[in-house]
Design a protein around this motif. Sequence first.
Motif, PDB file in Angstrom:
ATOM      1  N   UNK A   1       0.867  -1.168   0.000  1.00  0.00           N
ATOM      2  CA  UNK A   1       0.000   0.000   0.000  1.00  0.00           C
ATOM      3  C   UNK A   1       0.914   1.231   0.000  1.00  0.00           C
ATOM      4  N   UNK A   2       0.938   1.946  -1.108  1.00  0.00           N
ATOM      5  CA  UNK A   2       1.867   3.064  -1.280  1.00  0.00           C
ATOM      6  C   UNK A   2       1.558   4.199  -0.309  1.00  0.00           C
TER       7      UNK A   2
ATOM      8  N   UNK B   1       5.061  -4.150  11.967  1.00  0.00           N
ATOM      9  CA  UNK B   1       4.466  -4.448  10.665  1.00  0.00           C
ATOM     10  C   UNK B   1       5.536  -4.641   9.608  1.00  0.00           C
ATOM     11  N   UNK B   2       5.102  -4.866   8.390  1.00  0.00           N
ATOM     12  CA  UNK B   2       6.025  -5.051   7.274  1.00  0.00           C
ATOM     13  C   UNK B   2       6.164  -3.751   6.499  1.00  0.00           C
ATOM     14  N   UNK B   3       7.374  -3.464   6.073  1.00  0.00           N
ATOM     15  CA  UNK B   3       7.701  -2.215   5.387  1.00  0.00           C
ATOM     16  C   UNK B   3       8.358  -2.554   4.049  1.00  0.00           C
ATOM     17  N   UNK B   4       7.989  -1.822   3.012  1.00  0.00           N
ATOM     18  CA  UNK B   4       8.611  -1.986   1.692  1.00  0.00           C
ATOM     19  C   UNK B   4       9.435  -0.733   1.413  1.00  0.00           C
ATOM     20  N   UNK B   5      10.665  -0.952   0.924  1.00  0.00           N
ATOM     21  CA  UNK B   5      11.554   0.182   0.657  1.00  0.00           C
ATOM     22  C   UNK B   5      12.460  -0.137  -0.525  1.00  0.00           C
TER      23      UNK B   5
ATOM     24  N   UNK C   1      11.293   4.656   1.730  1.00  0.00           N
ATOM     25  CA  UNK C   1      10.132   3.833   2.082  1.00  0.00           C
ATOM     26  C   UNK C   1       9.051   4.016   1.028  1.00  0.00           C
ATOM     27  N   UNK C   2       8.536   2.893   0.521  1.00  0.00           N
ATOM     28  CA  UNK C   2       7.467   2.914  -0.468  1.00  0.00           C
ATOM     29  C   UNK C   2       6.120   2.906   0.238  1.00  0.00           C
ATOM     30  N   UNK C   3       6.004   2.068   1.275  1.00  0.00           N
ATOM     31  CA  UNK C   3       4.751   1.969   1.999  1.00  0.00           C
ATOM     32  C   UNK C   3       4.705   0.733   2.869  1.00  0.00           C
ATOM     33  N   UNK C   4       3.517   0.426   3.306  1.00  0.00           N
ATOM     34  CA  UNK C   4       3.312  -0.723   4.173  1.00  0.00           C
ATOM     35  C   UNK C   4       3.028  -1.949   3.324  1.00  0.00           C
ATOM     36  N   UNK C   5       3.586  -3.097   3.723  1.00  0.00           N
ATOM     37  CA  UNK C   5       3.395  -4.339   2.977  1.00  0.00           C
ATOM     38  C   UNK C   5       2.469  -5.279   3.733  1.00  0.00           C
ATOM     39  N   UNK C   6       1.625  -5.963   2.987  1.00  0.00           N
ATOM     40  CA  UNK C   6       0.717  -6.956   3.557  1.00  0.00           C
ATOM     41  C   UNK C   6       0.972  -8.287   2.865  1.00  0.00           C
TER      42      UNK C   6
END
Length: 189
Positions: free
Chosen positions: A73-74, A82-86, A181-186
Amino acid sequence: MSTLNKPQPIKQPLTVDLFIERSKFFGPILLNHFKSHAITWALLAALYGVIHANYRLAINQTPSLPYRLFLISLDEKVETGGLIAFRWHNGAPYPDGYIFTKRLLAGPGDIVTRKGRDFTVVDRTLIGKEVGLSLRKLFPNDELHEGKNTLQLGKYFVAGDHEYSLDSRYNLLGLVDKKDVIGRAYPIF
């Protein structure tokens, strides 16, 4: 009669003229399809635009986390645990902009304790390895000094669940900057 004895048709090489001639039959069929389903195609294009503006899919290619596919989720606020995408910007062995997904263990204002190669965040201790799965020598994160460290604004300490995860324990990755950081990852599965 056997199909082996049946004369085979002569195959013509595909030339530009032959391609154009064959396309004349397909063109009207395709055009008629687009005309009769124009609303459906327009809705699909709009739906793709909305989804692509807010979400991305990412595939985990390492055992660092137990999940293989993530929905990102951008620009969604990331939370500790939580999980983070970067995006990766540290050079080899990964290309610039490569997307990583890790667990966010500490954010700005949180305390990370370093003892030699090992790092402790709240009640989780991460044992630093000397050599990674790639057989490259790993160096401890030099952004954090020995003892207690309070993370600065815009810095994140991330880790995978696997003991050999390439994460903030090591200088190769270090702390993640907020700008990457791009956003939160699910996890999907």
